[in-house]
Design an enzyme around this catalytic site. Sequence first.
Site, PDB file in Angstrom:
ATOM      1  N   ARG A 261     -38.911  -3.736   3.873  1.00 51.07           N
ATOM      2  CA  ARG A 261     -37.641  -2.759   3.212  1.00 51.07           C
ATOM      3  C   ARG A 261     -38.321  -1.816   2.177  1.00 51.07           C
ATOM      4  O   ARG A 261     -39.342  -1.941   1.741  1.00 51.07           O
ATOM      5  CB  ARG A 261     -36.803  -3.654   2.046  1.00 51.07           C
ATOM      6  CG  ARG A 261     -35.964  -4.565   2.964  1.00 51.07           C
ATOM      7  CD  ARG A 261     -34.663  -3.875   3.716  1.00 51.07           C
ATOM      8  NE  ARG A 261     -33.525  -4.761   4.119  1.00 51.07           N
ATOM      9  CZ  ARG A 261     -33.609  -4.995   5.562  1.00 51.07           C
ATOM     10  NH1 ARG A 261     -34.656  -4.815   6.209  1.00 51.07           N
ATOM     11  NH2 ARG A 261     -32.630  -5.925   5.880  1.00 51.07           N
TER      12      ARG A 261
ATOM     13  N   GLU B 205     -33.796   5.521   1.616  1.00 54.56           N
ATOM     14  CA  GLU B 205     -33.341   5.897   3.023  1.00 54.56           C
ATOM     15  C   GLU B 205     -31.725   5.935   2.927  1.00 54.56           C
ATOM     16  O   GLU B 205     -31.153   5.333   2.009  1.00 54.56           O
ATOM     17  CB  GLU B 205     -33.359   4.776   3.940  1.00 54.56           C
ATOM     18  CG  GLU B 205     -34.700   4.271   4.374  1.00 54.56           C
ATOM     19  CD  GLU B 205     -34.988   3.278   5.225  1.00 54.56           C
ATOM     20  OE1 GLU B 205     -34.070   2.710   5.820  1.00 54.56           O
ATOM     21  OE2 GLU B 205     -36.069   2.511   5.468  1.00 54.56           O
TER      22      GLU B 205
ATOM     23  N   HIS C 113     -37.593   3.351  10.617  1.00 55.03           N
ATOM     24  CA  HIS C 113     -36.646   2.260  10.156  1.00 55.03           C
ATOM     25  C   HIS C 113     -36.517   1.500  11.567  1.00 55.03           C
ATOM     26  O   HIS C 113     -35.090   1.125  11.651  1.00 55.03           O
ATOM     27  CB  HIS C 113     -35.581   2.217   9.268  1.00 55.03           C
ATOM     28  CG  HIS C 113     -35.317   0.802   8.507  1.00 55.03           C
ATOM     29  ND1 HIS C 113     -34.678   0.713   7.457  1.00 55.03           N
ATOM     30  CD2 HIS C 113     -35.533  -0.450   9.160  1.00 55.03           C
ATOM     31  CE1 HIS C 113     -34.408  -0.626   7.379  1.00 55.03           C
ATOM     32  NE2 HIS C 113     -34.849  -1.210   8.404  1.00 55.03           N
TER      33      HIS C 113
END
Length: 387
Positions: free
Chosen positions: A206, A234, A251
């Site tokens: 993450r 993000e 991602h």
Amino acid sequence: MRIIADHNITGLEQTFARHAEIKTVNGRDLERAQLLKADALIVRSVTQVNEALLHDTPVAFVGTATIGTDHLDVDWLDQNHIRWASTPSCNADAAAQYSLAMIALACARADIDLRALNCGVVGRGNVGGRLQAMLTGLGMETLACDPPLAEAGVSGLVSLADITDCNLVSFHVPLTRLGSHPTFGMLDTALLEQLRPGTLIVNASRGDVVCGPALLNWLERGRGHAALDVWPGEPHPDPALVRNALVATPHVAGYSVDGKLRGTVLLYQAFLDWLDSRSEHRRPAQHETTTWQLPLGEHLLPDCPELTECLLQACTVRSDDRKLRSILQLQRGARGQAFDQIRQDYPMRRDFRGWRLPDTMAAEMRRTLRNLGFVDSQSIDIEDENV
């Protein structure tokens, strides 16, 4: 029955559509008003599922096609008797394999011998454990740190201080803010300064596990390298951090078609359990079982080792890196939209077991790749077939 689902979920028609009317939405922009007539919600990590989203809606089942659950307020869901389900191992193979390809590309770009690295894996769960096994299989020295597992009595783990002596440190932890071992911002200035000069940092967990300004400062001072698939803030990664990363992808580590379908199937089975359906309705979506031929031609990089070439042929790291860097000149809002669009339009990618090795490949490389999970049509050995 009505289901609202993120438009990036694969296999909805073959599964949930058998029982309900499906409406797909942009999960990042989902609003409560869209759920006022929904019975179930199927999301990915970009949707924050909490009281603000669900209060006074009829939603009684929430499924997330992701390993992590940091975007779900599970305590609130439990208190309000809303059944929820996640898919903790669905794309673990994809994420671990992609991480290995990121490492290989970073080593090629920095002229580092991949197999000479000693690796510290932070978080030996579904993804970290698989990555450690692959690296060990390549003959690399590996250590793993996972305090919660260590406290549960799992052996073979070391402290984070031991990990800082490695020259490759790869993060595969859930994002947690509370408890005895929070991971939010764990890669901060203090930890960075403990690392050896020239260390390669990998993060495919993450984005907020990393303190962005601290890592950027560390990279700009030439202290080491980074290969990042996830980003603080993000879908608006800091352009300076992207530019300073040796490998930068949007991602997508877990975005193999095999992993996506596996996640949908697992959620569908949990959904059927919630419905208490009859057994004859339990027909999951079919995984793609055919294999693709691994293409081997010109090296993707000058003097690129054959192992790296094979990993980059199977994974889309190099093109993903190029796509992310191509949007950096956009304004912040447009850049965020473009970041999400790359993920939405992501090409089909297979796990290693979806790739068949060419007959002309040398025996030693064939054996190495077979041990990583590639399919070897020349082998009829039962042990090999189950790798």
